[in-house]
Design an enzyme around this catalytic site. Structure first.
Site, PDB file in Angstrom:
ATOM      1  CG  HIS A  77     -17.420 -13.370   1.763  1.00 35.51           C
ATOM      2  ND1 HIS A  77     -16.431 -14.220   1.345  1.00 35.51           N
ATOM      3  CD2 HIS A  77     -18.455 -13.562   0.903  1.00 35.51           C
ATOM      4  CE1 HIS A  77     -16.836 -14.881   0.283  1.00 35.51           C
ATOM      5  NE2 HIS A  77     -18.061 -14.500  -0.012  1.00 35.51           N
TER       6      HIS A  77
ATOM      7  CG  ASP B 168     -14.612 -18.045  -7.861  1.00 41.93           C
ATOM      8  OD1 ASP B 168     -15.373 -18.890  -8.338  1.00 41.93           O
ATOM      9  OD2 ASP B 168     -14.862 -17.480  -6.776  1.00 41.93           O
TER      10      ASP B 168
ATOM     11  CE  LYS C 112     -11.898 -19.400  -2.156  1.00 45.19           C
ATOM     12  NZ  LYS C 112     -11.874 -18.137  -2.899  1.00 45.19           N
TER      13      LYS C 112
ATOM     14  CG  HIS D  96     -15.753 -22.794   1.328  1.00 45.76           C
ATOM     15  ND1 HIS D  96     -15.692 -22.225   2.569  1.00 45.76           N
ATOM     16  CD2 HIS D  96     -15.049 -21.941   0.512  1.00 45.76           C
ATOM     17  CE1 HIS D  96     -14.997 -21.101   2.511  1.00 45.76           C
ATOM     18  NE2 HIS D  96     -14.599 -20.916   1.291  1.00 45.76           N
TER      19      HIS D  96
ATOM     20  CB  SER E  51     -18.999 -12.522  -4.120  1.00 44.91           C
ATOM     21  OG  SER E  51     -18.020 -13.495  -4.259  1.00 44.91           O
TER      22      SER E  51
ATOM     23  CD  GLU F  67     -15.565 -17.727   2.249  1.00 51.36           C
ATOM     24  OE1 GLU F  67     -14.319 -17.652   2.219  1.00 51.36           O
ATOM     25  OE2 GLU F  67     -16.254 -17.917   1.232  1.00 51.36           O
TER      26      GLU F  67
ATOM     27  CD  GLU G 293     -12.528 -15.824  -0.391  1.00 46.78           C
ATOM     28  OE1 GLU G 293     -11.646 -16.689  -0.514  1.00 46.78           O
ATOM     29  OE2 GLU G 293     -13.666 -15.927  -0.864  1.00 46.78           O
TER      30      GLU G 293
ATOM     31  CG  ASP H 241     -11.563 -14.262  -4.232  1.00 39.05           C
ATOM     32  OD1 ASP H 241     -11.469 -13.565  -5.278  1.00 39.05           O
ATOM     33  OD2 ASP H 241     -12.535 -15.010  -3.995  1.00 39.05           O
TER      34      ASP H 241
ATOM     35  CE  LYS I 202     -16.484 -20.441  -5.130  1.00 47.32           C
ATOM     36  NZ  LYS I 202     -16.671 -18.999  -5.411  1.00 47.32           N
TER      37      LYS I 202
ATOM     38  CD  GLU J 255     -10.648 -17.069  -5.706  1.00 52.83           C
ATOM     39  OE1 GLU J 255      -9.953 -17.513  -4.763  1.00 52.83           O
ATOM     40  OE2 GLU J 255     -11.878 -17.217  -5.760  1.00 52.83           O
TER      41      GLU J 255
END
Ligand code: PGA
Ligand code: ZN
Length: 439
Positions: A166, A330, A406, A383, A43, A216, A175, A253, A355, A302
């Site tokens: 995900h 993010d 994270k 990550h 994403s 994840e 998330e 998230d 990131k 997030e």
């Protein structure tokens, strides 16, 4: 010790999703080696630096990275041979000059980051330094700060339920995280994460939901609404014996850019509430978020709004309880100094995902860390959903004194290897210490 770069090699490997990525090796004259395997997101923010893919449909569905490999070997390596690997900023500047574009589209952020981080590891190895200590001294030199930056173990954000991009399930929120905020020692935080994860598995099984996992490592069940997922999570925390709020808080998230419809300026988020699809203007969506935040102990929030919806971010920031919670960028900030500065000046965030492959070189990551420190923004080293066995981010989190990491659920090899690296660091530093300041 001669820390001159003798050779740079690169080759294609697979990431945790079975998609190609690039691994770079940097060899120094004194025989030291540093290598780095570049992760990859699913994403991705539209303002991220470009991840170069071959586009040759005959190989890996167009996702091969042989051009990026070639770029390292043919275009980058000859320009860096003989350069001192301890000169991180100089080397990163060479990389930026060779690429010459704002979004790293010529050589690819994957090629640049592979070299940048492998150089850092090679230099640390050459001096026989722990990677987190070496990163710490680089950062202090870079930021030229009088304020000490102490290495410390980050608090893990465990993504135990996966949805959105995900997982192929009904959850819209990407998330669902548990955060062992009130537990001091890293190994005990990890234990709490793993225990709660185990209880969650049992609860899902009992309710007849699947316990297979997403990208994840979090479970990826089909549940009637995203709020049902939050309720299961709370049940898992309570039966595990940990105290909700004082020991464990939640994080979400939303990754809302995926649900933003630019033409109509609305969000269309399926499954979020009792309604089938919540289609609404940012203001209404913000009201929904505020009621969610009042109902659940959500500490970290997030990307609740899209990367281009600055108006929506401002609405939320006006109502957000910045004293007790983290509003985190993010896709909004993409580890990019310009976007971070804008979000910081507008006071839209007090937490930020970092990131390295969103920007492309380690020195630019240091620039962003400098901004976080300047604007008092909590640093969350992260990550990507497509990962490798590389543990660089664990050392990066410790070396930069970041508050959080994270790194997905406490399961799946490519996630656990980083948690285990943090356990190793905890053991190396002062044994039995708390996860605040370690040295
Ligand atoms: P990505 O997602 O690595 O798939 O981009 C992670 C995130 O959005 O935080
Ligand atoms: Zn995110």
């Amino acid at each position: 010790m001669d820390t001159s770069i003798k050779n740079i090699n690169a080759y294609e490997i697979l990431d945790s999703r079975g998609i190609p990525t690039i691994k770079v090796q940097v060899f120094l004259d004194d025989g030291s080696l540093g290598d780095f395997s570049v992760p990859s997101g699913a994403s991705r923010g539209v303002y991220e630096a470009v991840e170069l893919r071959d586009g040759d449909l005959a190989r890996y569905n167009g996702k091969g990275v042989l051009t990026a490999v070639e770029n390292v070997k043919v275009k980058i390596a000859p320009k860096l041979l003989g350069t001192d690997a301890t000169k991180q900023r100089e080397i990163d500047n060479v990389l930026l000059r060779l690429d010459g574009t704002k979004n790293k589209s010529k050589l690819g952020a994957n090629s640049l980051l592979g070299v940048s981080c492998a150089v850092c590891k090679a230099a640390a190895n050459s001096h026989n330094r722990k990677l987190y200590n070496y990163i710490n001294s680089l950062l202090i030199r870079e930021l030229n700060t009088v304020k000490e930056i102490l290495p410390k173990l980050p608090i893990p954000l465990f993504n135990v339920l996966n949805g959105g991009a995900h997982a192929d399930n009904s959850l819209s929120i990407q998330e669902f995280m548990i955060i062992p905020f009130g537990i001091t020692k890293f190994s005990e935080q990890l234990r709490a994460g793993a225990e709660i994860d185990g209880h969650l598995k049992r609860i899902l099984k009992e309710k007849g939901a699947t316990t297979s996992v997403g990208d994840e490592g979090g479970f990826a069940p089909d549940l009637p609404t995203d709020e049902t997922a939050l309720d299961f999570l709370i049940e898992a925390i309570e039966v595990s014996g940990y105290k909700l709020e004082s020991e464990i808080v939640l994080g979400l998230d939303i990754a809302a850019s995926q649900y933003w419809e630019e033409d109509d300026k609305v969000y269309a988020i399926p499954n979020l509430s009792g309604e089938k699809v919540l289609v609404d203007k940012p203001k209404k969506v913000v009201d929904f978020y505020i009621s969610l935040l009042n109902k659940y102990p959500i500490y970290m929030f997030e990307d609740p709004l899209a990367e281009d919806d600055w108006v929506g971010w401002r609405h939320l920031a006006k109502k957000f309880d910045f004293k007790n919670r983290l509003l985190v960028g993010d896709d909004l900030t993409v580890t990019n100094p310009e976007r971070v500065e804008r979000a910081a000046k507008e006071k839209l965030i007090n937490g930020m995902i970092i990131k390295p492959n969103q920007i492309g070189t380690l020195s630019e990551v240091f620039d962003v860390i400098g901004l976080c420190n300047k604007y008092n923004i909590q640093k969350i080293i992260s990550h990507r959903s497509g990962e490798t066995m590389d543990t660089f981010i664990a050392d990066l989190a410790v070396g930069t004194g970041s508050s959080f990491i994270k790194n997905g659920a406490p399961q799946r090899g490519e996630r656990v290897v980083k948690y285990n690296r943090l356990l190793e660091i905890e053991n190396e530093l002062v044994p039995n210490t708390s996860s605040s300041n370690l040295i």
